[in-house]
Write a protein that holds these residues in place. Sequence first.
Motif, short mmCIF file in Angstrom:
data_model
loop_
_atom_site.label_atom_id
_atom_site.label_comp_id
_atom_site.label_asym_id
_atom_site.label_seq_id
_atom_site.Cartn_x
_atom_site.Cartn_y
_atom_site.Cartn_z
N ILE A 98 -9.21 -6.03 -9.58
CA ILE A 98 -10.11 -5.47 -8.57
C ILE A 98 -9.71 -5.98 -7.18
CG2 ILE A 98 -12.49 -5.42 -7.70
CD1 ILE A 98 -13.36 -5.58 -10.69
N ASN A 99 -9.41 -7.28 -7.08
CA ASN A 99 -8.97 -7.84 -5.80
C ASN A 99 -7.71 -7.15 -5.31
OD1 ASN A 99 -10.83 -9.82 -4.89
ND2 ASN A 99 -10.13 -11.21 -6.49
N SER A 100 -6.79 -6.85 -6.20
CA SER A 100 -5.55 -6.15 -5.83
C SER A 100 -5.87 -4.77 -5.26
CB SER A 100 -4.61 -6.02 -7.03
OG SER A 100 -4.19 -7.28 -7.45
N TYR A 101 -6.74 -4.03 -5.93
CA TYR A 101 -7.13 -2.71 -5.44
C TYR A 101 -7.81 -2.81 -4.08
CZ TYR A 101 -5.98 -0.15 -9.73
OH TYR A 101 -5.32 0.44 -10.77
N LEU A 102 -8.69 -3.78 -3.91
CA LEU A 102 -9.38 -3.94 -2.63
C LEU A 102 -8.39 -4.29 -1.51
CD1 LEU A 102 -12.66 -5.76 -3.72
CD2 LEU A 102 -12.47 -3.48 -2.68
N LEU A 103 -7.40 -5.11 -1.80
CA LEU A 103 -6.38 -5.43 -0.80
C LEU A 103 -5.59 -4.18 -0.41
CD1 LEU A 103 -5.01 -8.87 -2.01
CD2 LEU A 103 -6.07 -8.37 0.20
N ILE A 104 -5.21 -3.40 -1.38
CA ILE A 104 -4.48 -2.17 -1.10
C ILE A 104 -5.34 -1.22 -0.26
CG2 ILE A 104 -3.56 -0.06 -2.16
CD1 ILE A 104 -2.47 -1.92 -4.41
N LEU A 105 -6.59 -1.05 -0.65
CA LEU A 105 -7.48 -0.16 0.10
C LEU A 105 -7.67 -0.66 1.53
CD1 LEU A 105 -10.16 0.58 -2.63
CD2 LEU A 105 -8.63 2.27 -1.57
N THR A 106 -7.82 -1.95 1.71
CA THR A 106 -8.03 -2.52 3.03
C THR A 106 -6.83 -2.30 3.94
OG1 THR A 106 -9.49 -4.21 2.13
CG2 THR A 106 -8.53 -4.67 4.28
N HIS A 107 -5.63 -2.37 3.37
CA HIS A 107 -4.41 -2.28 4.18
C HIS A 107 -3.80 -0.88 4.25
CE1 HIS A 107 -4.78 -6.64 3.55
NE2 HIS A 107 -4.34 -6.66 4.80
N LEU A 108 -4.46 0.10 3.67
CA LEU A 108 -3.95 1.47 3.78
C LEU A 108 -4.01 1.93 5.22
CD1 LEU A 108 -5.53 3.51 0.83
CD2 LEU A 108 -3.11 3.09 1.25
N GLN A 109 -2.94 2.55 5.67
CA GLN A 109 -2.91 3.12 7.02
C GLN A 109 -3.38 4.58 6.89
OE1 GLN A 109 -2.18 1.29 9.78
NE2 GLN A 109 -2.12 -0.41 8.34
N LEU A 110 -4.58 4.84 7.35
CA LEU A 110 -5.14 6.18 7.25
C LEU A 110 -5.15 6.83 8.63
CD1 LEU A 110 -8.18 5.44 4.91
CD2 LEU A 110 -5.91 6.27 4.29
N LYS A 144 -10.92 4.83 11.84
CA LYS A 144 -11.47 4.44 13.14
C LYS A 144 -11.53 2.92 13.29
CE LYS A 144 -12.64 8.63 14.46
NZ LYS A 144 -11.54 9.46 14.11
N GLY A 145 -11.26 2.18 12.25
CA GLY A 145 -11.33 0.73 12.29
C GLY A 145 -11.25 0.18 10.88
N PRO A 146 -11.56 -1.10 10.70
CA PRO A 146 -11.49 -1.70 9.38
C PRO A 146 -12.55 -1.12 8.44
CG PRO A 146 -12.47 -3.23 10.94
CD PRO A 146 -12.00 -2.03 11.72
N VAL A 147 -12.33 -1.31 7.15
CA VAL A 147 -13.29 -0.82 6.17
C VAL A 147 -14.61 -1.56 6.42
CG1 VAL A 147 -13.85 -0.68 3.73
CG2 VAL A 147 -11.50 -0.34 4.48
N GLU A 148 -15.65 -0.78 6.63
CA GLU A 148 -16.96 -1.35 6.87
C GLU A 148 -17.76 -1.25 5.59
OE1 GLU A 148 -18.05 1.48 9.73
OE2 GLU A 148 -16.47 0.88 11.11
N PRO A 180 0.80 -1.22 0.00
CA PRO A 180 0.00 0.00 0.00
C PRO A 180 0.84 1.28 0.00
CG PRO A 180 -1.02 -1.60 1.43
CD PRO A 180 0.31 -2.18 0.99
N ILE A 181 1.93 1.33 0.77
CA ILE A 181 2.73 2.55 0.82
C ILE A 181 3.42 2.79 -0.52
CG2 ILE A 181 4.80 1.48 1.80
CD1 ILE A 181 3.40 4.98 2.65
N ASP A 182 3.85 1.71 -1.18
CA ASP A 182 4.45 1.86 -2.51
C ASP A 182 3.42 2.39 -3.49
OD1 ASP A 182 6.89 0.85 -1.62
OD2 ASP A 182 6.37 -1.21 -2.18
N PHE A 183 2.21 1.92 -3.35
CA PHE A 183 1.13 2.34 -4.23
C PHE A 183 0.83 3.82 -4.04
CE2 PHE A 183 -3.37 2.59 -5.46
CZ PHE A 183 -3.30 2.04 -6.73
N VAL A 184 0.77 4.25 -2.79
CA VAL A 184 0.48 5.65 -2.48
C VAL A 184 1.61 6.56 -2.96
CG1 VAL A 184 0.18 7.34 -0.61
CG2 VAL A 184 -1.04 5.16 -0.53
#
Length: 186
Positions: A117-129, A133-137, A23-27
């Motif tokens: 799409i799965n790759s994008y969802l994994l990156i979005l899920t693991h982004l440190q924001l 407030k918690g995991p993607v709901e 995720p950090i590489d992606f950002v």
Amino acid sequence: MALSRLLLLCMLASEVRYAETKPIDFVCSRSARRAMNIGTEMETALNNCNSSAILPAPVQIPCTELHVASWERKSHHERRQDISASLKPLLESIKVARSLDQAECGSVLLQKLEHNINSYLLILTHLQLSDQKGPVESSELSCVPRSTLSLSTVLLNYRRLITGKLERLMMSLESTCAPQRQDEHQ
């Protein structure tokens, strides 16, 4: 047949380079984001398919509308939820369409799209924001869902989501990158 096998080989080879993206590489790397965006590549591949661009089942297209002022007022967490809420139903409907009997070329394209799409969802899920407030709901879609049987329409809207909302989210997160890391990856 040979074209289909070559297309499959190229698509599988391109998946390997995405597996190492963090995720950090992606950002922090616009070039990594450009490399992972396969929308145009898939549209070209679809034009080279001899099969029909009509899907065997309707696919829900992602919400791509972007009102810049309201988007800028959203937190990073809300932006991520908005994008994920568009990607998840797209992914599920692609799985359904791919499971149905169809031409080899179309099936390969849907498989490639599913992996992307799965790759994008994994990156979005693991982004440190910072505002997380918690995991993607689960979140509501920012538009009224529409479906289509046209693979070219699916690809066009997918590309718009990636180059629009997702890219704007990543650009807003670039300030968290170390200066030397930004220079290395641009």
